[in-house]
Design a protein around this motif. Structure first.
Motif, PDB file in Angstrom:
ATOM      1  N   ARG A  35       0.835  -1.198   0.000  1.00  0.00           N
ATOM      2  CA  ARG A  35       0.000   0.000   0.000  1.00  0.00           C
ATOM      3  C   ARG A  35       0.877   1.259   0.000  1.00  0.00           C
ATOM      4  O   ARG A  35       0.567   2.241  -0.690  1.00  0.00           O
ATOM      5  CB  ARG A  35      -0.933  -0.019   1.212  1.00  0.00           C
ATOM      6  CG  ARG A  35      -1.952  -1.159   1.168  1.00  0.00           C
ATOM      7  CD  ARG A  35      -2.726  -1.277   2.472  1.00  0.00           C
ATOM      8  NE  ARG A  35      -3.650  -0.180   2.649  1.00  0.00           N
ATOM      9  CZ  ARG A  35      -4.872  -0.127   2.138  1.00  0.00           C
ATOM     10  NH1 ARG A  35      -5.321  -1.115   1.380  1.00  0.00           N
ATOM     11  NH2 ARG A  35      -5.660   0.895   2.359  1.00  0.00           N
ATOM     12  N   ARG A  36       1.972   1.232   0.749  1.00  0.00           N
ATOM     13  CA  ARG A  36       2.907   2.365   0.721  1.00  0.00           C
ATOM     14  C   ARG A  36       3.495   2.526  -0.669  1.00  0.00           C
ATOM     15  O   ARG A  36       3.680   3.644  -1.163  1.00  0.00           O
ATOM     16  CB  ARG A  36       4.037   2.147   1.729  1.00  0.00           C
ATOM     17  CG  ARG A  36       3.653   2.322   3.191  1.00  0.00           C
ATOM     18  CD  ARG A  36       4.899   2.291   4.062  1.00  0.00           C
ATOM     19  NE  ARG A  36       5.791   3.368   3.682  1.00  0.00           N
ATOM     20  CZ  ARG A  36       7.110   3.252   3.563  1.00  0.00           C
ATOM     21  NH1 ARG A  36       7.690   2.078   3.757  1.00  0.00           N
ATOM     22  NH2 ARG A  36       7.861   4.290   3.240  1.00  0.00           N
ATOM     23  N   ALA A  37       3.784   1.384  -1.310  1.00  0.00           N
ATOM     24  CA  ALA A  37       4.375   1.435  -2.651  1.00  0.00           C
ATOM     25  C   ALA A  37       3.403   2.030  -3.660  1.00  0.00           C
ATOM     26  O   ALA A  37       3.820   2.704  -4.613  1.00  0.00           O
ATOM     27  CB  ALA A  37       4.781   0.031  -3.078  1.00  0.00           C
TER      28      ALA A  37
ATOM     29  N   PHE B 128       3.818   5.664  -3.520  1.00  0.00           N
ATOM     30  CA  PHE B 128       5.109   6.038  -4.096  1.00  0.00           C
ATOM     31  C   PHE B 128       5.060   6.010  -5.624  1.00  0.00           C
ATOM     32  O   PHE B 128       5.515   6.937  -6.292  1.00  0.00           O
ATOM     33  CB  PHE B 128       6.190   5.084  -3.570  1.00  0.00           C
ATOM     34  CG  PHE B 128       7.397   4.980  -4.448  1.00  0.00           C
ATOM     35  CD1 PHE B 128       8.253   6.066  -4.620  1.00  0.00           C
ATOM     36  CD2 PHE B 128       7.688   3.796  -5.119  1.00  0.00           C
ATOM     37  CE1 PHE B 128       9.373   5.975  -5.451  1.00  0.00           C
ATOM     38  CE2 PHE B 128       8.802   3.693  -5.943  1.00  0.00           C
ATOM     39  CZ  PHE B 128       9.650   4.791  -6.103  1.00  0.00           C
ATOM     40  N   VAL B 129       4.504   4.959  -6.182  1.00  0.00           N
ATOM     41  CA  VAL B 129       4.481   4.814  -7.635  1.00  0.00           C
ATOM     42  C   VAL B 129       3.601   5.877  -8.284  1.00  0.00           C
ATOM     43  O   VAL B 129       3.937   6.433  -9.339  1.00  0.00           O
ATOM     44  CB  VAL B 129       4.006   3.393  -8.027  1.00  0.00           C
ATOM     45  CG1 VAL B 129       3.717   3.303  -9.524  1.00  0.00           C
ATOM     46  CG2 VAL B 129       5.052   2.365  -7.622  1.00  0.00           C
ATOM     47  N   THR B 130       2.457   6.171  -7.663  1.00  0.00           N
ATOM     48  CA  THR B 130       1.526   7.156  -8.240  1.00  0.00           C
ATOM     49  C   THR B 130       1.844   8.585  -7.813  1.00  0.00           C
ATOM     50  O   THR B 130       1.206   9.528  -8.304  1.00  0.00           O
ATOM     51  CB  THR B 130       0.086   6.829  -7.821  1.00  0.00           C
ATOM     52  OG1 THR B 130      -0.009   6.849  -6.377  1.00  0.00           O
ATOM     53  CG2 THR B 130      -0.327   5.451  -8.341  1.00  0.00           C
ATOM     54  N   SER B 131       2.800   8.742  -6.889  1.00  0.00           N
ATOM     55  CA  SER B 131       3.138  10.076  -6.338  1.00  0.00           C
ATOM     56  C   SER B 131       1.915  10.757  -5.749  1.00  0.00           C
ATOM     57  O   SER B 131       1.770  11.988  -5.811  1.00  0.00           O
ATOM     58  CB  SER B 131       3.766  10.965  -7.428  1.00  0.00           C
ATOM     59  OG  SER B 131       4.993  10.436  -7.845  1.00  0.00           O
ATOM     60  N   ASN B 132       1.019   9.973  -5.191  1.00  0.00           N
ATOM     61  CA  ASN B 132      -0.212  10.499  -4.609  1.00  0.00           C
ATOM     62  C   ASN B 132      -0.204  10.220  -3.111  1.00  0.00           C
ATOM     63  O   ASN B 132      -0.413   9.091  -2.666  1.00  0.00           O
ATOM     64  CB  ASN B 132      -1.432   9.839  -5.259  1.00  0.00           C
ATOM     65  CG  ASN B 132      -2.716  10.554  -4.913  1.00  0.00           C
ATOM     66  OD1 ASN B 132      -2.870  11.066  -3.811  1.00  0.00           O
ATOM     67  ND2 ASN B 132      -3.651  10.576  -5.849  1.00  0.00           N
TER      68      ASN B 132
END
Length: 467
Positions: free
Chosen positions: A349-351, A354-358
């Motif tokens: 969920r943290r990732a 990070f990936v979506t920069s949201n």
């Protein structure tokens, strides 16, 4: 044995041009780009080397680079020596390695308890090669390959003086792992029936069911037998890196201190084996905690350094560096406690953020981000990995004997022809072990999925079967 140009050409085409060249200084790109022209020449060279049972001097040299592992940076023992040898020599070794391995497998000479390869051996290896039927020109070529080797260390662009290699399988070679495997192939045979050794290269795990003091005495005797084997063949165990662990449900289990190489072995409640943390209670919380800590550490590193990279780059970095580590050997350690499952999912969920920069927690939920990313839960991915392994076992694609698998009775209502009888364990540890939990999932698959003609097709159909 004759080396053919077509086989050499195939090996040359597989050379990776970006890899460093060996001590002979021949660039890999030259070998790859000129594969058609060089193949006949190298084939002739390889045949001459075999005919004369002699290895060119350049092939016996290695450049060693020390790579730091962990611990104190000033302790030489905390560095892994990575050897760089001549690429042309490796091509010749590939040819011999395939020839020897075919011979070993055809004649069923390799122990089923070995699952990997690595380093270290002595010149006594030549007698074992003869015992396994590796004789004549090939054995004498290997003798030349092992003798009069030299190496030097390269660090920060500086080279040490060259020194002779007196023993050990040459690191950085293709033949080295196979030679080591053959060297320790007879190790399990020195143990008493009922005591089992599991090998992965130079890692050794020994276990025995202890029903009384007699079994304890036998296990201690087997440890001495292993020590004697090592002494006979010029090797040694490091007792400081060995420990013992007792796995039992008895409230008052039998206890004993075991000894090896003159030292008492440390008793432990947890031990790492091939990066997986095994616990005395056979639960996976300790391994999950270690995995989550390592994954969060790597994810934090990626967040600091890739925050301005394109989304695809961030996603690829997460899949390759974080998620892959969380799924390593998960078929074995897949947790059943909800707190452990949640701890792993929290990294996922943290990732997603990070990936979506949201990171706007009030505007967008992580569940919505995961849905947009089309990421399945890690638990779903582990379940799929269970089923993929079951397909491999059922179809003989892995060296795992289906000893726990009993075909279901013909009168049962099966979705497919490969349904297995379910297990009925009583304790949670056994109930959530691989076969007990996977048989239920496997039996519920459709015949369309189970009867896939190939592993890739099975994976595709399994993924498509998800809602």
């Amino acid at each position: 044995m004759t080396v053919h140009p077509d086989g050499v050409r195939k090996l040359l085409n597989a050379v990776k041009p970006h890899k460093a060249s060996g001590p002979d200084g021949i660039p890999n790109r030259v070998l790859k780009e000129l594969a058609g022209e060089l193949a006949p020449v190298l084939a002739a060279l390889f045949n001459q080397s075999l005919q004369h049972e002699c290895v060119p001097e350049d092939w016996t040299k290695a450049m060693v680079t020390p790579v730091f592992k962990k611990g104190g940076v000033h302790d030489p023992g905390n560095y892994r020596p990575v050897s760089l040898t001549c690429v042309i020599s490796k091509l010749m070794e590939h040819v011999l390695c395939k020839h020897i391995l075919n011979h070993l497998e055809k004649n069923h000479l390799l122990t089923s308890f070995q699952h990997g390869f690595r380093k270290a051996h002595s010149e006594r290896l030549l007698s074992k090669l003869a015992h396994y039927g590796i004789r004549g020109p090939i054995q004498r070529w290997i003798r030349s390959f092992l003798q009069d080797r030299s190496m030097w260390v390269v660090a920060d662009g500086e080279c040490s003086p060259s020194t002779r290699v007196l023993s050990g399988v040459p690191q950085g070679t293709v033949l080295g792992p196979l030679l080591f495997l053959m060297y320790i192939n007879d190790l399990p045979s020195c143990l008493t029936p009922g005591t089992t050794a599991r090998l992965f290269a130079d890692d050794c795990l020994v276990y025995r069911e202890i029903r009384g003091q007699e079994d304890q005495v036998i296990l201690q005797r087997d440890l001495v037998a292993l020590q004697d084997w090592a002494t006979t063949w010029g090797m040694k165990f490091n007792p400081k890196k060995c420990n013992t662990m007792s796995i039992t449900r008895n409230k008052n289990p039998l206890t004993r201190m075991y000894e090896m190489c003159g030292e008492l072995l440390q008793q432990t409640r947890e031990a790492k084996y091939l990066v997986v943390t095994l616990s005395q209670d056979l639960k996976w919380s300790a391994h999950v905690n270690t995995t989550v800590k390592r994954a969060n550490h790597t994810l934090n590193f990626l967040s600091r350094n890739l925050r301005f990279c394109p989304r695809q780059v961030r996603e690829t970095a997460y899949f390759s560096l974080v998620r892959s580590s969380m799924e390593y050997a998960a078929v074995v350690w897949d947790p059943f406690r909800q707190k452990d499952i949640d701890a792993l999912e929290m990294v996922n969920r943290r990732a997603a953020r990070f990936v979506t920069s949201n990171y706007r927690r009030q505007d967008v939920s992580v569940t919505a981000l995961l849905r947009d990313l089309k990421w399945p839960s890690l638990q779903t991915r582990r379940q799929d990995a269970h089923l993929v392994m079951m397909y491999k076992i059922t179809n003989g694609l892995v060296a795992v004997l289906p000893t726990r698998l009993t075909p279901a009775h013909a009168r049962t209502r099966a979705n497919h022809a490969h349904k297995y009888r379910t297990l009925q364990p009583k304790c949670d540890t056994a109930k959530f072990a691989y076969f007990a939990r996977t048989i239920l999932e496997w039996n519920n698959l459709s015949a369309h999925v189970v009867d896939s003609p190939s592993l890739d097709t099975f994976k595709s159909r399994l993924l498509s079967s998800h809602p």
